[in-house]
Design a protein around this motif. Structure first.
Motif, PDB file in Angstrom:
ATOM      1  N   ALA A   1      71.641  27.720  61.876  1.00 13.22           N
ATOM      2  CA  ALA A   1      70.407  28.058  62.583  1.00 13.22           C
ATOM      3  C   ALA A   1      69.514  28.867  61.644  1.00 13.22           C
ATOM      4  O   ALA A   1      69.992  29.616  60.814  1.00 13.22           O
ATOM      5  CB  ALA A   1      70.730  28.859  63.837  1.00 13.22           C
ATOM      6  N   GLY A   2      68.252  28.673  61.791  1.00  9.08           N
ATOM      7  CA  GLY A   2      67.300  29.405  60.955  1.00  9.08           C
ATOM      8  C   GLY A   2      66.008  28.626  60.899  1.00  9.08           C
ATOM      9  O   GLY A   2      66.012  27.397  61.056  1.00  9.08           O
ATOM     10  N   ALA A   3      64.931  29.326  60.659  1.00  6.01           N
ATOM     11  CA  ALA A   3      63.616  28.679  60.630  1.00  6.01           C
ATOM     12  C   ALA A   3      63.602  27.555  59.603  1.00  6.01           C
ATOM     13  O   ALA A   3      63.896  27.777  58.427  1.00  6.01           O
ATOM     14  CB  ALA A   3      62.548  29.715  60.307  1.00  6.01           C
ATOM     15  N   ASP A   4      63.326  26.370  60.060  1.00  2.00           N
ATOM     16  CA  ASP A   4      63.104  25.198  59.206  1.00  2.00           C
ATOM     17  C   ASP A   4      64.330  24.681  58.449  1.00  2.00           C
ATOM     18  O   ASP A   4      64.184  23.835  57.566  1.00  2.00           O
ATOM     19  CB  ASP A   4      61.964  25.461  58.213  1.00  2.00           C
ATOM     20  N   THR A   5      65.549  25.149  58.752  1.00  2.00           N
ATOM     21  CA  THR A   5      66.714  24.654  58.011  1.00  2.00           C
ATOM     22  C   THR A   5      66.927  23.165  58.236  1.00  2.00           C
ATOM     23  O   THR A   5      67.254  22.443  57.289  1.00  2.00           O
ATOM     24  CB  THR A   5      68.005  25.422  58.377  1.00  2.00           C
ATOM     25  N   VAL A   6      66.728  22.700  59.462  1.00  2.70           N
ATOM     26  CA  VAL A   6      66.869  21.265  59.749  1.00  2.70           C
ATOM     27  C   VAL A   6      65.804  20.476  58.976  1.00  2.70           C
ATOM     28  O   VAL A   6      66.097  19.453  58.365  1.00  2.70           O
ATOM     29  CB  VAL A   6      66.762  20.978  61.267  1.00  2.70           C
ATOM     30  N   ASP A   7      64.582  20.994  58.989  1.00  5.69           N
ATOM     31  CA  ASP A   7      63.475  20.308  58.315  1.00  5.69           C
ATOM     32  C   ASP A   7      63.768  20.115  56.824  1.00  5.69           C
ATOM     33  O   ASP A   7      63.601  19.023  56.275  1.00  5.69           O
ATOM     34  CB  ASP A   7      62.175  21.099  58.468  1.00  5.69           C
ATOM     35  N   TYR A   8      64.203  21.191  56.162  1.00  8.08           N
ATOM     36  CA  TYR A   8      64.448  21.109  54.721  1.00  8.08           C
ATOM     37  C   TYR A   8      65.627  20.190  54.398  1.00  8.08           C
ATOM     38  O   TYR A   8      65.594  19.457  53.413  1.00  8.08           O
ATOM     39  CB  TYR A   8      64.655  22.502  54.122  1.00  8.08           C
ATOM     40  N   LYS A   9      66.668  20.219  55.228  1.00  5.31           N
ATOM     41  CA  LYS A   9      67.818  19.329  55.005  1.00  5.31           C
ATOM     42  C   LYS A   9      67.372  17.878  55.160  1.00  5.31           C
ATOM     43  O   LYS A   9      67.711  17.016  54.335  1.00  5.31           O
ATOM     44  CB  LYS A   9      68.945  19.670  55.988  1.00  5.31           C
ATOM     45  N   LEU A  10      66.610  17.591  56.214  1.00  4.60           N
ATOM     46  CA  LEU A  10      66.143  16.221  56.451  1.00  4.60           C
ATOM     47  C   LEU A  10      65.336  15.728  55.251  1.00  4.60           C
ATOM     48  O   LEU A  10      65.592  14.635  54.736  1.00  4.60           O
ATOM     49  CB  LEU A  10      65.303  16.179  57.727  1.00  4.60           C
ATOM     50  N   ILE A  11      64.404  16.511  54.793  1.00  2.00           N
ATOM     51  CA  ILE A  11      63.555  16.089  53.674  1.00  2.00           C
ATOM     52  C   ILE A  11      64.379  15.933  52.391  1.00  2.00           C
ATOM     53  O   ILE A  11      64.109  15.044  51.584  1.00  2.00           O
ATOM     54  CB  ILE A  11      62.379  17.078  53.478  1.00  2.00           C
ATOM     55  N   SER A  12      65.420  16.720  52.227  1.00  6.01           N
ATOM     56  CA  SER A  12      66.234  16.623  51.008  1.00  6.01           C
ATOM     57  C   SER A  12      67.061  15.334  50.967  1.00  6.01           C
ATOM     58  O   SER A  12      67.462  14.906  49.888  1.00  6.01           O
ATOM     59  CB  SER A  12      67.148  17.840  50.866  1.00  6.01           C
ATOM     60  N   ILE A  13      67.312  14.710  52.114  1.00  3.01           N
ATOM     61  CA  ILE A  13      68.158  13.505  52.121  1.00  3.01           C
ATOM     62  C   ILE A  13      67.399  12.226  52.460  1.00  3.01           C
ATOM     63  O   ILE A  13      67.991  11.151  52.463  1.00  3.01           O
ATOM     64  CB  ILE A  13      69.374  13.666  53.072  1.00  3.01           C
ATOM     65  N   CYS A  14      66.107  12.306  52.746  1.00  7.25           N
ATOM     66  CA  CYS A  14      65.361  11.071  53.030  1.00  7.25           C
ATOM     67  C   CYS A  14      64.688  10.587  51.753  1.00  7.25           C
ATOM     68  O   CYS A  14      64.389  11.368  50.851  1.00  7.25           O
ATOM     69  CB  CYS A  14      64.369  11.252  54.179  1.00  7.25           C
ATOM     70  N   TYR A  15      64.495   9.279  51.683  1.00  2.00           N
ATOM     71  CA  TYR A  15      63.930   8.657  50.488  1.00  2.00           C
ATOM     72  C   TYR A  15      62.839   7.673  50.863  1.00  2.00           C
ATOM     73  O   TYR A  15      62.653   7.349  52.040  1.00  2.00           O
ATOM     74  CB  TYR A  15      65.038   7.927  49.699  1.00  2.00           C
ATOM     75  N   LYS A  16      62.182   7.163  49.854  1.00  2.00           N
ATOM     76  CA  LYS A  16      61.142   6.153  50.023  1.00  2.00           C
ATOM     77  C   LYS A  16      61.690   5.000  50.865  1.00  2.00           C
ATOM     78  O   LYS A  16      62.792   4.508  50.612  1.00  2.00           O
ATOM     79  CB  LYS A  16      60.693   5.634  48.650  1.00  2.00           C
ATOM     80  N   GLY A  17      60.907   4.601  51.870  1.00  2.00           N
ATOM     81  CA  GLY A  17      61.293   3.477  52.711  1.00  2.00           C
ATOM     82  C   GLY A  17      62.097   3.852  53.945  1.00  2.00           C
ATOM     83  O   GLY A  17      62.266   3.034  54.842  1.00  2.00           O
ATOM     84  N   ASP A  18      62.604   5.088  53.996  1.00  2.00           N
ATOM     85  CA  ASP A  18      63.333   5.541  55.185  1.00  2.00           C
ATOM     86  C   ASP A  18      62.334   5.827  56.304  1.00  2.00           C
ATOM     87  O   ASP A  18      61.134   5.910  56.079  1.00  2.00           O
ATOM     88  CB  ASP A  18      64.131   6.810  54.888  1.00  2.00           C
ATOM     89  N   ILE A  19      62.854   6.002  57.526  1.00  2.00           N
ATOM     90  CA  ILE A  19      62.027   6.359  58.675  1.00  2.00           C
ATOM     91  C   ILE A  19      62.457   7.741  59.158  1.00  2.00           C
ATOM     92  O   ILE A  19      63.647   7.996  59.332  1.00  2.00           O
ATOM     93  CB  ILE A  19      62.173   5.340  59.829  1.00  2.00           C
ATOM     94  N   VAL A  20      61.467   8.606  59.380  1.00  2.00           N
ATOM     95  CA  VAL A  20      61.718   9.949  59.888  1.00  2.00           C
ATOM     96  C   VAL A  20      61.079  10.063  61.269  1.00  2.00           C
ATOM     97  O   VAL A  20      59.905   9.724  61.445  1.00  2.00           O
ATOM     98  CB  VAL A  20      61.130  11.013  58.934  1.00  2.00           C
ATOM     99  N   VAL A  21      61.863  10.523  62.243  1.00  2.00           N
ATOM    100  CA  VAL A  21      61.363  10.772  63.595  1.00  2.00           C
ATOM    101  C   VAL A  21      61.292  12.282  63.775  1.00  2.00           C
ATOM    102  O   VAL A  21      62.310  12.967  63.714  1.00  2.00           O
ATOM    103  CB  VAL A  21      62.301  10.158  64.668  1.00  2.00           C
ATOM    104  N   SER A  22      60.070  12.789  63.966  1.00  2.00           N
ATOM    105  CA  SER A  22      59.901  14.238  64.109  1.00  2.00           C
ATOM    106  C   SER A  22      58.603  14.533  64.847  1.00  2.00           C
ATOM    107  O   SER A  22      57.618  13.820  64.690  1.00  2.00           O
ATOM    108  CB  SER A  22      59.854  14.910  62.731  1.00  2.00           C
ATOM    109  N   GLN A  23      58.605  15.615  65.622  1.00  2.00           N
ATOM    110  CA  GLN A  23      57.355  16.041  66.242  1.00  2.00           C
ATOM    111  C   GLN A  23      56.666  17.085  65.363  1.00  2.00           C
ATOM    112  O   GLN A  23      55.588  17.551  65.676  1.00  2.00           O
ATOM    113  CB  GLN A  23      57.600  16.590  67.641  1.00  2.00           C
ATOM    114  N   ASP A  24      57.274  17.418  64.232  1.00  2.00           N
ATOM    115  CA  ASP A  24      56.745  18.441  63.330  1.00  2.00           C
ATOM    116  C   ASP A  24      55.846  17.794  62.275  1.00  2.00           C
ATOM    117  O   ASP A  24      56.313  17.010  61.447  1.00  2.00           O
ATOM    118  CB  ASP A  24      57.922  19.164  62.671  1.00  2.00           C
ATOM    119  N   TYR A  25      54.564  18.132  62.308  1.00  2.00           N
ATOM    120  CA  TYR A  25      53.600  17.536  61.372  1.00  2.00           C
ATOM    121  C   TYR A  25      53.935  17.882  59.929  1.00  2.00           C
ATOM    122  O   TYR A  25      53.699  17.090  59.019  1.00  2.00           O
ATOM    123  CB  TYR A  25      52.175  18.002  61.682  1.00  2.00           C
ATOM    124  N   GLY A  26      54.465  19.075  59.696  1.00  2.00           N
ATOM    125  CA  GLY A  26      54.837  19.478  58.341  1.00  2.00           C
ATOM    126  C   GLY A  26      55.951  18.607  57.789  1.00  2.00           C
ATOM    127  O   GLY A  26      55.903  18.173  56.632  1.00  2.00           O
TER     128      GLY A  26
END
Length: 164
Positions: free
Chosen positions: A56-81
């Protein structure tokens, strides 16, 4: 990607995400791997998707998601950042409303978010209502939009791999 091709995947910012079931059903229909990311306050279980739980922590999920997604993947998020970072990596991004984030609309959305946050800070005594209750129409709209995005991402993946 250095001669190494990776199959398209779906990543869901799953903390309090109301469309996880829809995402999983469509991912399974198109035999596409899906990963749900959540923090320790929102532990999830899935029969189809991989589940990654981060601290738990501010934005930990966000940073992990971005670290493992690549070109061509699909991201589902309500967070504009998160969406902006995903687009920056060449991934596709979709909001739980079904709206696609694009290079053409993300700057405007980020600016609106900034202005709304500024307005909320100025009105500390006035409670601003949260989002409306989700309806079956909302779910239907998301499902149609998400399925179109999966098909588009798969088609682009096929073009890049030489299959036309």
């Amino acid at each position: 990607m250095n001669g190494f091709e990776k199959d398209m995947q779906i990543f869901v910012d799953a903390d309090a995400c109301p469309v996880v079931g829809i995402v999983e059903a469509i991912a399974e229909k198109y035999n596409t791997p899906a990963t749900l990311l959540c923090d320790t306050n929102h532990v999830l279980y899935s029969d189809y998707s991989e589940v990654i739980v981060v601290g738990a922590g501010a934005d930990t999920v966000d940073y992990k998601l971005i670290s493992i997604c690549y070109k061509g993947d699909i991201v589902v998020s309500q967070d504009y950042g998160v969406a902006a970072m995903a687009l920056g990596k060449g991934a596709f991004a979709i909001h739980q409303s079904g709206k696609w984030y694009t290079d053409e609309n993300i700057d405007q959305m980020l600016m609106e978010r900034h202005l709304n946050k500024k307005a909320r800070r100025g009105y500390s005594k006035n409670h601003i209502k949260g989002p409306k209750k989700r309806t079956s129409e909302d779910d239907k709209r998301f499902a149609q939009s998400f399925e179109k995005l999966v098909l588009l991402a798969q088609a682009k993946e096929g073009e890049q791999n030489g299959a036309v």
